[in-house]
Design a protein around this motif. Structure first.
Motif, PDB file in Angstrom:
ATOM      1  N   VAL A 125       0.829  -1.199   0.000  1.00 51.31           N
ATOM      2  CA  VAL A 125       0.000   0.000   0.000  1.00 51.31           C
ATOM      3  C   VAL A 125       0.869   1.256   0.000  1.00 51.31           C
ATOM      4  O   VAL A 125       1.766   1.390   0.827  1.00 51.31           O
ATOM      5  N   VAL A 126       0.598   2.148  -0.931  1.00 49.48           N
ATOM      6  CA  VAL A 126       1.217   3.483  -0.904  1.00 49.48           C
ATOM      7  C   VAL A 126       0.250   4.393  -0.154  1.00 49.48           C
ATOM      8  O   VAL A 126      -0.851   4.664  -0.628  1.00 49.48           O
ATOM      9  N   ASP A 127       0.662   4.839   1.036  1.00 51.17           N
ATOM     10  CA  ASP A 127      -0.252   5.640   1.860  1.00 51.17           C
ATOM     11  C   ASP A 127       0.436   6.749   2.662  1.00 51.17           C
ATOM     12  O   ASP A 127      -0.225   7.667   3.138  1.00 51.17           O
ATOM     13  N   HIS A 128       1.746   6.699   2.810  1.00 54.19           N
ATOM     14  CA  HIS A 128       2.415   7.638   3.720  1.00 54.19           C
ATOM     15  C   HIS A 128       2.609   9.023   3.115  1.00 54.19           C
ATOM     16  O   HIS A 128       2.479  10.029   3.815  1.00 54.19           O
ATOM     17  N   ASN A 129       2.968   9.085   1.878  1.00 55.70           N
ATOM     18  CA  ASN A 129       3.160  10.364   1.177  1.00 55.70           C
ATOM     19  C   ASN A 129       2.355  10.348  -0.111  1.00 55.70           C
ATOM     20  O   ASN A 129       2.863  10.004  -1.174  1.00 55.70           O
ATOM     21  N   VAL A 130       1.074  10.691  -0.007  1.00 54.86           N
ATOM     22  CA  VAL A 130       0.175  10.600  -1.154  1.00 54.86           C
ATOM     23  C   VAL A 130      -0.561  11.925  -1.344  1.00 54.86           C
ATOM     24  O   VAL A 130      -1.297  12.344  -0.472  1.00 54.86           O
ATOM     25  N   PRO A 131      -0.348  12.573  -2.480  1.00 52.89           N
ATOM     26  CA  PRO A 131       0.589  12.238  -3.561  1.00 52.89           C
ATOM     27  C   PRO A 131       2.030  12.536  -3.149  1.00 52.89           C
ATOM     28  O   PRO A 131       2.265  13.189  -2.131  1.00 52.89           O
ATOM     29  N   ALA A 132       2.968  12.053  -3.947  1.00 53.96           N
ATOM     30  CA  ALA A 132       4.386  12.204  -3.634  1.00 53.96           C
ATOM     31  C   ALA A 132       4.752  13.673  -3.420  1.00 53.96           C
ATOM     32  O   ALA A 132       4.275  14.557  -4.131  1.00 53.96           O
ATOM     33  N   ASP A 133       5.618  13.911  -2.429  1.00 59.08           N
ATOM     34  CA  ASP A 133       5.964  15.279  -2.041  1.00 59.08           C
ATOM     35  C   ASP A 133       7.301  15.746  -2.591  1.00 59.08           C
ATOM     36  O   ASP A 133       7.681  16.910  -2.407  1.00 59.08           O
ATOM     37  N   SER A 134       8.046  14.842  -3.247  1.00 58.71           N
ATOM     38  CA  SER A 134       9.371  15.199  -3.753  1.00 58.71           C
ATOM     39  C   SER A 134       9.796  14.191  -4.810  1.00 58.71           C
ATOM     40  O   SER A 134       9.238  13.083  -4.880  1.00 58.71           O
ATOM     41  N   PRO A 135      10.796  14.530  -5.639  1.00 57.61           N
ATOM     42  CA  PRO A 135      11.307  13.558  -6.605  1.00 57.61           C
ATOM     43  C   PRO A 135      11.824  12.288  -5.937  1.00 57.61           C
ATOM     44  O   PRO A 135      11.672  11.183  -6.493  1.00 57.61           O
ATOM     45  N   LYS A 136      12.414  12.425  -4.749  1.00 55.13           N
ATOM     46  CA  LYS A 136      12.923  11.247  -4.034  1.00 55.13           C
ATOM     47  C   LYS A 136      11.780  10.310  -3.655  1.00 55.13           C
ATOM     48  O   LYS A 136      11.861   9.087  -3.828  1.00 55.13           O
ATOM     49  N   THR A 137      10.691  10.887  -3.129  1.00 56.99           N
ATOM     50  CA  THR A 137       9.527  10.080  -2.779  1.00 56.99           C
ATOM     51  C   THR A 137       8.921   9.447  -4.025  1.00 56.99           C
ATOM     52  O   THR A 137       8.552   8.266  -4.026  1.00 56.99           O
ATOM     53  N   ALA A 138       8.816  10.220  -5.095  1.00 56.47           N
ATOM     54  CA  ALA A 138       8.257   9.708  -6.339  1.00 56.47           C
ATOM     55  C   ALA A 138       9.058   8.515  -6.858  1.00 56.47           C
ATOM     56  O   ALA A 138       8.494   7.530  -7.342  1.00 56.47           O
TER      57      ALA A 138
ATOM     58  N   ILE B  34       1.837  -8.504  -7.281  1.00 53.49           N
ATOM     59  CA  ILE B  34       1.521  -8.274  -5.871  1.00 53.49           C
ATOM     60  C   ILE B  34       0.259  -7.421  -5.761  1.00 53.49           C
ATOM     61  O   ILE B  34       0.091  -6.449  -6.496  1.00 53.49           O
ATOM     62  N   THR B  35      -0.619  -7.769  -4.839  1.00 53.98           N
ATOM     63  CA  THR B  35      -1.805  -6.954  -4.577  1.00 53.98           C
ATOM     64  C   THR B  35      -1.364  -5.566  -4.141  1.00 53.98           C
ATOM     65  O   THR B  35      -0.598  -5.429  -3.182  1.00 53.98           O
ATOM     66  N   PHE B  36      -1.841  -4.541  -4.844  1.00 55.83           N
ATOM     67  CA  PHE B  36      -1.266  -3.204  -4.697  1.00 55.83           C
ATOM     68  C   PHE B  36      -2.363  -2.159  -4.621  1.00 55.83           C
ATOM     69  O   PHE B  36      -3.320  -2.169  -5.402  1.00 55.83           O
ATOM     70  N   TYR B  37      -2.230  -1.259  -3.647  1.00 56.09           N
ATOM     71  CA  TYR B  37      -3.171  -0.148  -3.482  1.00 56.09           C
ATOM     72  C   TYR B  37      -2.395   1.167  -3.471  1.00 56.09           C
ATOM     73  O   TYR B  37      -1.344   1.263  -2.829  1.00 56.09           O
ATOM     74  N   GLU B  38      -2.921   2.151  -4.150  1.00 60.47           N
ATOM     75  CA  GLU B  38      -2.328   3.488  -4.127  1.00 60.47           C
ATOM     76  C   GLU B  38      -3.443   4.523  -4.191  1.00 60.47           C
ATOM     77  O   GLU B  38      -4.326   4.449  -5.051  1.00 60.47           O
ATOM     78  N   GLY B  39      -3.432   5.445  -3.245  1.00 65.21           N
ATOM     79  CA  GLY B  39      -4.451   6.481  -3.214  1.00 65.21           C
ATOM     80  C   GLY B  39      -5.789   6.020  -2.671  1.00 65.21           C
ATOM     81  O   GLY B  39      -6.780   6.745  -2.744  1.00 65.21           O
TER      82      GLY B  39
END
Length: 416
Positions: A64-77, A92-97
C-alpha cells in the motif's frame, strides 16, 4: 494447561498442538503487509543481496502506498515508482491512493485466526478481528516474503476485562489512552494485550480498531479481541469468512489481569511528547492550538467523521486554526461524501484531504512549524513527529479535536 488467544494463533501457524509464553516457534505467515515507508528498502535487498531471489507466495503480499500521497518530492516519487513497478512485475496486490494501509487491510483482507506481519508498527490493529497482527522491520519482512515463514517468541498476555459502557461524549480513543497512561509506554513490552468482558460487546468495530491500533504505544507485540457477533457481522459484510475464532481457555495463564469500568472513563488528552503522558482533557483546557487533525488509521473512520461533523455543523473553525480532515480510506471518503459529512466540514472552514496518513506521519500534508501546537487523532506525539522538532502534539478523540478546532484552544465537546 490452557492457552490464550495469542498462543492459539501461534500454535495454529506453527502446526503445534500447544505453545506457551517464552517459547520460540517457526511459523507460517498468512499475510504480509508493506507500505511506502520502507518497501523500497526491501526491494533493494531482494534485488541486490539475494543469490536466488524468489517470492514464496505472492498471494499473501499486500502493498500500500499511503504515507506520502501524492508524492511530495522527486525522491519520494522514485521510491514509490520502484514499489509500483515491482508490484506490477510480480503480481503483488497493490493499493495506491485508496487509503491508509491498516484501514485497507481491515476492509479487504484481515480474517480472524490469521498471523499477519506488517512492515508498520500499528499492524496490531488487526486484533479487532481476532487476528495476530504485529509489526516487523524490512529485513524480517524480506525473509518472510521469500520463505513464507518467520519465527515468533510467544508473548505473555495481559488481559483487560471490560465492564459497563462508555458514557455519552466519551470514546474508545479515551479508553485506550487511559489504559496506556495506566500501564505506561513500556507496560506491555513484547506482550499481547487481550480485551474481553461484557463491556467489549458495547464497542463497535470502529471502537475496537481504535483500541487495538494504539496498543503498540504501550509496547505491545500484538493486541487481540474475542471474535463475537459484532466482529463476524463486520467480516461477513465485507465478504470474508474466519480462518479460526479463538477465545482464551479458562485455565490460560495471564501475566496480569486488569479490570476496566468503561463508565469511569473520561475525555483524555496525551500531552507532548509521550503517548503515556495523559491527563483529563479538562486539565489541558485553554492550551492554544495552531492546527487540528481528524484522521489516521486510528480515528479516520466514518464513525469518527460523524462525531466531528455533528459538533461542527452550524459552527466555524477558529480563524487562527488549520483543521485537516482526512478520511482513512476511499470507502470512508465516499460514504462521508454521500452523507454530507464532508460538505459540513468544508462549510465550517475545514480542509478536507484525500485518504492517506497525512500529518500523523508528519509528511507533506500539514506539517507544523517551530513553536506550533497540533491536536490530533493520530497515533503518536513524539518530539518532531508532526513537523519541526520544537513543535508540540497533543492526542485526543475526534470530539475533543473538533471542539478544539472550533474554539482555537484545547477544549471538550461539553465545554463548547
Amino acid at each position: 494447561m490452557g492457552m490464550t488467544i495469542a498462543e492459539k494463533i501461534i500454535a495454529l501457524a506453527a502446526g503445534a498442538d500447544s505453545v506457551k509464553a517464552g517459547e520460540i516457534h517457526t511459523v507460517n505467515i498468512d499475510q504480509l503487509l508493506s507500505n511506502d515507508g520502507t518497501t523500497h528498502l526491501t526491494i533493494d535487498m531482494f534485488n541486490n543481496q539475494l543469490k536466488s531471489p524468489r517470492i514464496a507466495d505472492v498471494k499473501r503480499l499486500v502493498w500500500v502506498v499511503d504515507h506520502n500521497v501524492p508524492a511530495d518530492s522527486p525522491k519520494t516519487a522514485a521510491s514509490q515508482k520502484k514499489m509500483r513497478d515491482f508490484a506490477r512485475e510480480h503480481g503483488i496486490t497493490f493499493y495506491e491512493g485508496q487509503g491508509v494501509c491498516h484501514q485497507i487491510m481491515m476492509e479487504h483482507h484481515v480474517r480472524p485466526g490469521e498471523l499477519i506481519f506488517g512492515a508498520d508498527s500499528h499492524t496490531c490493529a488487526y486484533g479487532a478481528l481476532g487476528a495476530f497482527g504485529t509489526g516487523i522491520g524490512c529485513t524480517d519482512y524480506l525473509y518472510a516474503m521469500v520463505t513464507g515463514q518467520s519465527w515468533v517468541l510467544v508473548p505473555e498476555t495481559l488481559r483487560f476485562r471490560l465492564t459497563g459502557r462508555l458514557r455519552d461524549g466519551v470514546y474508545a480513543r479515551d479508553l485506550i489512552l487511559t489504559i496506556i497512561g495506566k500501564i505506561g509506554a513500556n507496560g506491555a513490552n513484547y506482550k499481547a494485550m487481550e480485551f474481553t468482558g461484557e463491556g467489549l460487546k458495547t464497542l463497535s468495530m470502529s471502537d475496537r480498531i481504535s483500541i487495538c491500533n494504539l496498543c503498540v504505544e504501550a509496547g505491545a507485540k500484538t493486541a487481540l479481541m474475542e471474535v463475537d457477533e459484532i466482529a463476524l457481522e463486520y467480516l461477513h459484510t465485507h465478504g470474508r469468512e474466519p480462518k479460526a475464532c479463538f477465545t482464551s481457555d479458562p485455565d490460560a495463564v495471564f501475566a496480569e489481569t486488569y479490570e476496566i469500568d468503561l463508565a469511569a472513563i473520561e475525555p483524555i488528552v496525551a500531552k507532548p511528547h509521550f503517548v503515556d503522558n495523559v491527563c483529563p482533557a479538562k486539565e489541558a483546557a485553554g492550551t492554544h492550538i495552531d492546527e487540528a487533525f481528524l484522521g489516521s488509521c486510528n480515528n479516520g473512520r466514518l464513525e469518527d467523521l460523524r462525531v466531528g461533523a455533528a459538533l461542527i455543523k452550524g459552527k466555524t473553525v477558529h480563524p487562527l486554526v488549520r483543521f485537516l480532515v482526512v478520511p482513512a480510506s476511499q470507502a470512508v471518503y465516499q460514504d462521508a461524501l454521500e452523507e454530507g459529512i464532508l460538505q459540513t466540514f468544508m462549510e465550517a472552514g475545514a480542509i478536507v484531504m484525500n485518504p492517506n496518513c497525512s500529518v500523523c506521519w508528519g509528511s507533506c500534508q500539514g506539517v507544523i512549524g517551530e513553536g506550533e501546537t497540533l491536536i490530533s487523532t493520530g497515533t503518536r506525539n513524539f518530539k518532531g513527529r508532526a513537523g519541526h522538532k520544537d513543535s508540540y502534539v497533543y492526542l485526543a478523540s475526534a470530539a475533543t479535536v473538533t471542539a478544539s478546532a472550533i474554539k482555537g484552544e484545547i477544549t471538550t465537546a461539553d465545554m463548547l
